[in-house]
Scaffold this active site. Structure first.
Site: not given
Ligand SMILES: Nc1ncnc2c1ncn2[C@@H]1O[C@H](COP(=O)(O)O)[C@@H](OP(=O)(O)O)[C@H]1O
Ligand SMILES: [Mg+2]
Ligand SMILES: [Mg+2]
Ligand SMILES: [Mg+2]
Length: 349
Positions: A257, A46, A134, A71, A136-137
Site C-alpha cells: 500500500s 473496503d 482508496d 475504488e 483500503i489500499d
Molecule cells: N497486477 C497488479 N500490478 C500492479 N498493481 C496492482 C496489480 N493488481 C492490483 N494492483 C494494485 O496495487 C495496489 C496495492 O499496491 P501495493 O502493491 O503497493 O500494495 C492495489 O490496491 P488495493 O489493495 O486498493 O486494491 C491495486 O490497486
Molecule cells: Mg489501492
Molecule cells: Mg483499495
Molecule cells: Mg482493490
C-alpha cells in the site's frame, strides 16, 4: 486558497474509517473476504470504509456539489446472496458513527449504504473539485494482517491540493532497517498535507502533529528502497537491476500500500520503485494521497521518464513504464539507473 476546512473533514473521515478497518482486521474471518471480478479481494471493510468516508464528506459539505472518485462500487453487494454482507457493513458503519458521537444521525439503512458507496462513481478530471479515495489500499496486506492505508485526497482544477493517509499498522517510530509488520511499540499513523503547507504526521490516537521531511541522503549506497510486498504487482528483476545499478546495499523493504509513501515522507527510506507488469493501468486512488504527502515533505514523484504524475485525466494515470519516488538529490541518479535498466530490458527482449 486555503483548504483547511476540507483537511479537517478529510482527517476526521480517514480516522473513523481507520477505526472501522481496525475492528474488522481484528476479527477477520474468511467469510469477510469477497472476490471482485478483477480477482482482487474485497472485504466488508473496503465497502464500509468507502461508505463511511463518502457519507461523512457529504455531511460536512452539504451545499457543495459532491464528486468522489473511489475504488469500490456496490455491484457485487446487490447480487443475490449478498444481503447478509450488506447488513454487516451497515452495522459496522452505524457502530463506528455511534462510537464517535459527534454525528447525531439516525442509523443508516442498507439503502443509504449502497448510495454512499455509489456516490464514488465520479470520473474526476481537470475541472472542479473531486475527492479521490482508496478506502483500503493494500487489501491483500489487510487480509494478511499486515500494512494497509486509507488514502483520501482532493483535486481542485486537476491539481492535488490535499492528502490524508491513515496507516493503522505503521509503527509510530521509524521502520528503517526493521520489519514494519513485526514491531512491539505504538502503531497507527496519520499523515496529512495541504498544498504549500508541508506534511505532518500524528498518531491515529490523536497526538500533536509533527512536521516530517524526506531524508537528505545523496549517496545511493546509503539509501534503502521500498517496493510492493505482492510479487505479482511488479517486475522484481527490474527493481533489483535498478537498485544494483545505483549501488544500493540494503535489501528492499517490501510493504503493502501507500504506507510506502508515508514511510518515505518521514525519512524511513529514500526510494520507492513501482514497475507493474505490462498492460497494468495505474489508478489515481492508488497514488493521489501518497503523492502529495511525499511532495509536500520535499520529495519527488514521477513516472519512469521523470514526468510528474498527472491526476487530471480521469481515473487512470497514464504513466511511462512505472512510478519512481525519491528525494531531490537522488532523483537524477535514479532516473539514469531507470533509463539504463529499461534500455537493457528492451534490448534483451
Ligand atoms: N497486477 C497488479 N500490478 C500492479 N498493481 C496492482 C496489480 N493488481 C492490483 N494492483 C494494485 O496495487 C495496489 C496495492 O499496491 P501495493 O502493491 O503497493 O500494495 C492495489 O490496491 P488495493 O489493495 O486498493 O486494491 C491495486 O490497486
Ligand atoms: Mg489501492
Ligand atoms: Mg483499495
Ligand atoms: Mg482493490
Amino acid at each position: 486558497m486555503s483548504y483547511d476546512k476540507e483537511l479537517v473533514a478529510a482527517k476526521k473521515a480517514a480516522c473513523l474509517a481507520a477505526r472501522l478497518c481496525q475492528k474488522v482486521q481484528k476479527d477477520l474471518l474468511q467469510s469477510d473476504v469477497q472476490t471482485k471480478s478483477d480477482k482482487s479481494p474485497v472485504t466488508v471493510a473496503d465497502y464500509g470504509s468507502q461508505a463511511l468516508v463518502s457519507f461523512l464528506l457529504q455531511k460536512e459539505f452539504p451545499t457543495e456539489q459532491f464528486s468522489l472518485v473511489a475504488e469500490e462500487d456496490s455491484g457485487d453487494l446487490c447480487k443475490d446472496g449478498s444481503q447478509e454482507t450488506l447488513e454487516r457493513i451497515t452495522k459496522l458503519v452505524n457502530d463506528t458513527l455511534a462510537s464517535d458521537g459527534s454525528y447525531s444521525v439516525s442509523p443508516l439503512s442498507t439503502e443509504d449504504i449502497l448510495q454512499a458507496i455509489d456516490s464514488g462513481k465520479s470520473e474526476g478530471g481537470s475541472q472542479g473539485r473531486h475527492w479521490v479515495l482508496d478506502p483500503i489500499d493494500g487489501t491483500k496486506g489487510f487480509v494478511r494482517g499486515d500494512q494497509y492505508a486509507i488514502a483520501l485526497a482532493l483535486l481542485d482544477e486537476g491539481q492535488l491540493v490535499l492528502g490524508v493517509l491513515a496507516c493503522p499498522n505503521l509503527p509510530f517510530t521509524s521502520i528503517s532497517g526493521g520489519n514494519p509488520n513485526a514491531f512491539n511499540g505504538e502503531v497507527g499513523c496519520l499523515f496529512f498535507s495541504e498544498v504549500g503547507q508541508g506534511t505532518y504526521m500524528q498518531s491515529l490516537n490523536g497526538s500533536s502533529p509533527l512536521k516530517v521531511q524526506v531524508t537528505a541522503v545523496e549517496n545511493p549506497e546509503e539509501a534503502s528502497f521500498f517496493e510492493s510486498y505482492e510479487a505479482a504487482h511488479y517486475m522484481r528483476y527490474l527493481t533489483s537491476l535498478i537498485s544494483e545499478k545505483l549501488g544500493i546495499k540494503a535489501p528492499p523493504v517490501r510493504i503493502d500500500s501507500q504506507v510506502k509513501y508515508g514511510a518515505l515522507s518521514r525519512g524511513d527510506g529514500e526510494i520507492y520503485l513501482r514497475f507493474p507488469r505490462k498492460g497494468y493501468r495505474e489508478k489515481i486512488w492508488d497514488h493521489a494521497a501518497g503523492c502529495i504527502v511525499v511532495t509536500e515533505a520535499g520529495g519527488l514523484v514521477t513516472d519512469a521518464a521523470g514526468i510528474p504524475l498527472d491526476f487530471s485525466k480521469g481515473k487512470y494515470l497514464d504513466v511511462d513504464a512505472g512510478i519512481i519516488v525519491t528525494n531531490q538529490k537522488l532523483m537524477p541518479l535514479l532516473l539514469k539507473a531507470v533509463r539504463e535498466s529499461l534500455n537493457e530490458k528492451a534490448s534483451s527482449l
